[in-house]
Design a protein around this motif. Structure first.
Motif, mmCIF file in Angstrom:
data_model
loop_
_atom_site.group_PDB
_atom_site.id
_atom_site.type_symbol
_atom_site.label_atom_id
_atom_site.label_comp_id
_atom_site.label_asym_id
_atom_site.label_seq_id
_atom_site.Cartn_x
_atom_site.Cartn_y
_atom_site.Cartn_z
ATOM 1 N N PRO A 362 56.753 24.426 -0.896
ATOM 2 C CA PRO A 362 57.214 23.654 -1.943
ATOM 3 C C PRO A 362 56.238 23.185 -2.960
ATOM 4 N N ILE A 363 55.135 22.931 -3.467
ATOM 5 C CA ILE A 363 54.827 22.667 -4.773
ATOM 6 C C ILE A 363 54.839 22.011 -6.116
ATOM 7 N N SER A 364 54.817 21.424 -6.101
ATOM 8 C CA SER A 364 54.808 20.421 -7.323
ATOM 9 C C SER A 364 53.550 19.972 -7.745
ATOM 10 N N ILE A 365 53.013 20.038 -9.382
ATOM 11 C CA ILE A 365 52.033 20.229 -10.398
ATOM 12 C C ILE A 365 52.113 19.143 -10.990
ATOM 13 N N ASN A 366 50.889 17.927 -10.598
ATOM 14 C CA ASN A 366 50.690 16.554 -11.226
ATOM 15 C C ASN A 366 51.665 15.558 -10.500
ATOM 16 N N GLY A 367 52.594 15.937 -9.796
ATOM 17 C CA GLY A 367 53.614 14.815 -9.284
ATOM 18 C C GLY A 367 54.436 15.433 -8.421
ATOM 19 N N GLU A 368 55.177 14.267 -7.514
ATOM 20 C CA GLU A 368 55.892 14.685 -6.657
ATOM 21 C C GLU A 368 57.419 14.799 -7.051
ATOM 22 N N THR A 369 57.886 15.370 -6.735
ATOM 23 C CA THR A 369 59.515 15.767 -7.117
ATOM 24 C C THR A 369 60.307 15.022 -6.105
ATOM 25 N N PRO A 370 62.027 14.863 -5.883
ATOM 26 C CA PRO A 370 62.682 14.933 -5.035
ATOM 27 C C PRO A 370 63.693 16.464 -5.012
ATOM 28 N N MET A 371 63.496 16.881 -6.638
ATOM 29 C CA MET A 371 63.824 18.105 -6.186
ATOM 30 C C MET A 371 63.885 19.422 -4.315
ATOM 31 N N LEU A 372 61.936 19.290 -4.267
ATOM 32 C CA LEU A 372 61.508 19.768 -3.242
ATOM 33 C C LEU A 372 61.826 19.792 -2.200
#
Length: 939
Positions: A362-372
């Motif tokens: 699970p990789i988010s670019i430039n900021g955390e997301t609850p989707m992952l």
């Protein structure tokens, strides 16, 4: 701020800012005052970090800002602040205020700025320790930076580090002081309020999981926050008649002009109101992808917790619609009833493959997301990467210009060594996080260097984000990953003014990014392993506002593409017209979505490799609320072959009528419960998976009048006919109750006989009218404000035959109440008075299709009779009595025919020691009711 205050931050004379000027802290440490991501601050209040904190069932909202990137940037920022004050030097927290440093334009070491040189800063730390010995100075550090929590073991390590620094820096106490300050800001005592207890053993790096096989798939989510005005992306062509005319008149000056309609796409193979559509003039790569059969537009898609209509959406939707925050969260979680609270839809998808032994990323670019975010108990964090690439832990030598992080790394590792019993969970979390991410940063940096892009990516925004994602996909073998999910969020789409230029700018950037990404995936030979989804949390109004912008709406258009996508089509339901007459238009062109996010992710999950119904239930807890209205991988992908369980056989439509004590619809939870009962019953009967869909609800008013001759007249009218515009009643009666008729559809696979006829259809139909009614009765008696339930069925239909749902109208019924004379009883068991023969009204039979379904199906009849009890019955006594009545009647007739038994009323009798009980009994078998009338008095 605590460091700056404790260490006496002193601004320089040139700095005229009242407060210290911290720059881009949101990206560096994950938060900064005045710049929260939304009105709910920087944290998710339910965030539960994976691993030990989750196992201890502890939330830690602040830990949600921690990632590999923010950990590295925060550490580098502290090193810079301690060494050279508040500046941008070496990843510092400050800005480039006074000419800055050429270090950010040249390699390390191009300009030597020694420790204590504050020429490039706006301020510096001016605290001087008062202690004489290294131990005294360490105690000062502990008191000022950790509130005295620094444990004895760590203090001893820092004392040794001070002595070693004196030797290394030629007896310079200022640099030795800077050394122990730099080390202290890496300790768990500094970062948490936990008590840190550790042993003299190195902390183990969390070992990476090994891949299950060499298979690989990746999902890339491009989330357009703010609400993309997607009806300037996908537009009806000038040949679309009334649809185009309504678009032009409702959109006005913000819509695409006729000279902009050059990018025409063919939609004749799609079930849409027009055969041709036009794309935004900047969307050339969208058209190329679509025309090549690799892209799908998803029309009028958005958040739904159940299917709603123009008449009931406001009452039956539980979400705070038209709010960025709530709609964004719904798109991330896709769990409207919080059955898997705190987890995102793609995090749950990765949970499934994690359990199957695959390695996931699970990789988010430039900021955390609850989707992952997945199950926190699994200990799998979301990796956050900057679009610029993998950051590295670094610290400038206090005397020279080289990166000497390697010199102090052993000391940092010692300050974050292995835990011993009693170590605080937060302290342990920080130390493990630091050690793991130090190792990950080195590995990731090496992997990205070894896997550059083949295609040139030029530009910023989405292009830069897609470039780093392309490198990560190319490096998936080096990373030992089977399944990746990438996410990045682009903001700035909340175009309440000048929407035309806003859409132009964003579509241009996305177009360039998609073009380069598609070319790169083809060059890597990974295109068929990747699916890209472009979505927004909500659509925007069709009509403009006074500022040449558009406002928050609901449904919008999304786009997906990939090498395996069965493209060149528009799925979903594009509106028939943009006039207010469209059944989805609830005002100003705010459209009720006709397709839910569940539908999209259902098909993508199947492509990703999900096969089990139980796994799909975990990923999409509410997907059952849409029955068979879901996309499969066969709908979305070439070579897709999965189906929706229960949707390839028979469909049985029926109506459930529930009596209420107030005029309202069943809530979403109540609907879910009804469907659970229906599905449980159907699956037991068929032995196979079934699907249940609540098609709609209608509220009726039931009026019971006593006529002059003593007869009772029942009248049922829709609620709207019963009320005047001011809410007052049009009709009056002695007794008024309310009912809601729930149109329900259940799909299942019939049991086949030797002749291949679905013989279970007639049997199941009758059982629905008998046994299912009893199950629903028990549910209704335990529901707030629901009093009784009835079930009527229409014809079961085969999947190849259109669903038939004839309306059965009932004329007003006339019936006599039995004698009101009470019976004197000494027992607490209620007794039933003799009931005269009744003639319940039966509607005309409904003719149904020929074999294999039954030729006739009787509608239901009912009777009301009286019982007398010494006192009012409890709910459990009511259930026992009704079950006894049903069992007795079924035993007499040796067949199941009773639909339901429930109490219609309980009233105090003329004799104050007795209670009259009005009991309602219904059946589709009128002969059974006649048998009841004749025999009950003797039993």
């Amino acid at each position: 701020m605590a460091v700056m205050k404790s260490m006496i931050y002193t601004p320089k004379e040139q700095d005229r800012n009242e407060l210290a000027k911290l720059v881009q802290m949101q990206g560096k440490i994950g938060q900064i005052v005045y710049y929260p991501p939304d009105q709910f601050s920087f944290y998710r209040n339910d965030y539960m970090p994976p691993g030990g904190l989750a196992r201890a069932e502890l939330t830690s909202p602040e830990a949600g800002t921690m990632s590999m990137y923010t950990t590295i940037m925060m550490t580098s920022g502290f090193f810079s602040l301690i060494r050279n004050g508040l500046s941008s030097l070496y990843g510092g927290f400050g800005g480039n205020s006074f000419g800055g440093s050429s270090l950010f334009k040249k390699p390390w070491g191009s300009e030597l700025i020694k420790a204590g040189d504050y020429d490039k800063s706006v301020g510096y730390l001016d605290y001087s320790p008062s202690g004489d010995t290294p131990a005294d100075k360490v105690n000062e550090v502990s008191r000022l930076l950790t509130g005295g929590r620094l444990n004895a073991r760590s203090k001893a390590i820092l004392v040794d580090a001070y002595d070693a620094a004196l030797v290394k820096y030629g007896g310079d106490h200022d640099n030795a002081w800077r050394e122990i300050l730099s080390l202290t800001v890496t300790t768990p005592d500094f970062h948490t309020s936990s008590v840190a207890r550790m042993v003299d053993l190195p902390r183990d790096i969390t070992p990476p999981k090994q891949p299950k096989d060499d298979s690989y798939k990746a999902i890339v989510v491009v989330f357009l926050f703010g609400g993309l005005d997607s009806y300037n992306l996908l537009v009806p062509h000038t040949s679309c008649g009334d649809l185009y005319k309504s678009y032009v008149e409702r959109r006005g000056h913000i819509g695409l002009a006729s000279h902009q309609m050059e990018l025409r796409i063919n939609a004749r193979s799609s079930d849409q109101p027009c055969g041709s559509f036009v794309l935004h003039p900047q969307a050339e790569s969208f058209k190329e992808i679509y025309d090549s059969g690799e892209g799908i537009f998803l029309a009028n898609i958005g958040h739904l917790n159940r299917k709603v209509t123009k008449n009931d959406w406001n009452e039956r939707t539980t979400t705070d619609l038209f709010s960025h925050t709530s709609m964004e969260k719904e798109a991330y979680y896709i769990d409207p009833f919080k059955e898997q609270a705190g987890t995102g839809v793609l995090g749950r998808l990765l949970d499934i493959f994690d359990d199957l032994g695959y390695t996931v990323g699970p990789i988010s670019i430039n900021g955390e997301t609850p989707m992952l975010g997945g199950d926190p108990y699994k200990g799998r964090p979301v990796e956050v990467l900057p679009a610029s690439g993998s950051p590295m832990f670094a610290r400038q030598n206090l005397l020279g210009y080289e990166n000497n992080i390697g010199d102090i790394k052993p000391t940092i590792m010692g300050l974050n060594s292995k835990s011993k019993p009693g170590n605080g969970v937060h302290a342990n979390y920080w130390s493990q996080h630091l050690i793991d991410n130090w190792d990950k940063s080195l590995t990731l940096h090496r992997n990205l260097q070894n896997n550059p892009t083949i295609t040139e990516f030029s530009g910023g925004g989405s292009t830069r984000n897609l470039k780093i994602i392309s490198q990560m996909i190319r490096a998936h073998k080096d990373r030992n990953v089977n399944r990746d999910v990438f996410f990045f969020r682009l903001g700035g789409l909340d175009a309440h003014q000048d929407v035309v230029s806003n859409v132009d700018r964003h579509i241009e950037g996305l177009n360039a990014g998609f073009e380069a990404f598609r070319a790169e995936m083809k060059a890597q030979n990974n295109y068929d392993k990747v699916t890209v989804v472009m979505q927004s949390e909500m659509g925007r109004t069709i009509t403009p506002n006074a500022n040449a912008g558009t406002d928050h709406a609901w449904g919008g258009n999304a786009f997906m593409f990939g090498g395996g996508v069965k493209g060149g089509r528009i799925l979903g339901e594009y509106p028939d017209t943009f006039w207010g007459t469209d059944p989805t238009n609830i005002g100003r062109g705010r459209l009720i979505p006709t397709t839910s996010w569940d539908s999209l992710w259902f098909g993508i999950s199947q492509w990703y490799g999900v096969e089990s119904d139980a796994d799909m239930k975990y990923i999409l807890p509410n997907h059952g609320s849409y029955g068979c209205f879901l996309f499969t991988d066969e709908d979305l992908y070439r070579g897709g072959k999965q189906i929706i369980s229960g949707c390839d056989g028979v469909s049985l439509d029926f109506q459930i009528t529930s009596v209420l004590n107030e005029p309202r619809y069943l809530t979403a939870i109540e609907e879910r419960k009804v469907c659970e009962i229906v599905l449980g019953f159907a699956e037991v009967q068929t032995g196979q998976t079934a699907r249940c869909l609540i098609v709609g609800q209608t509220i009726f008013v039931n009026i019971s009048r006593r006529l002059i001759d003593g007869m009772i007249q029942d009248t049922t009218v829709p609620l709207k006919q019963y009320l005047n515009r001011d809410g007052s009643r049009k009709l009056t009666g002695e007794r008024v109750t309310y009912s809601v008729k729930i149109d329900t559809s259940v799909s299942y696979n019939p049991i086949q006989s030797d002749t291949s006829d679905p013989l279970s259809v007639p049997d199941l139909t009758q059982k629905f009218t008998a046994q299912l009614g009893r199950d629903l009765k028990r549910f209704v008696q335990n529901m707030t404000s629901l009093e009784s339930v009835a079930v009527t069925t229409s014809s079961p239909t085969l999947s190849s035959v259109p669903s038939l749902m004839p309306t059965i109208s009932y004329a007003p019924t006339y019936k006599y109440y039995p004698s009101e004379a009470p019976s004197r009883l000494s027992s607490s068991v209620p007794t039933l008075s003799n009931v005269p023969t009744m003639n319940p009204t039966t509607a005309h039979p409904t003719t149904l299709p020929s074999v294999p379904v039954p030729s006739k199906l009787q509608p239901f009849t009912y009777v009301i009779f009286m019982a007398t009890s010494p006192k009012a019955l409890t709910e459990s006594q009511i259930e026992v009595l009704c079950d006894s009545i049903i069992d007795a009647l079924n035993a007499w007739e040796e067949k199941g025919g009773v639909l339901f038994c429930t109490f219609y009323d309980q009233t105090q009798a003329r004799n104050k020691n007795l209670v009259d009980l009005s009991i309602k009994l219904a059946s589709w078998d009128s002969a059974l009711l006649e048998s009841f009338n004749l025999r009950w008095g003797r039993t």
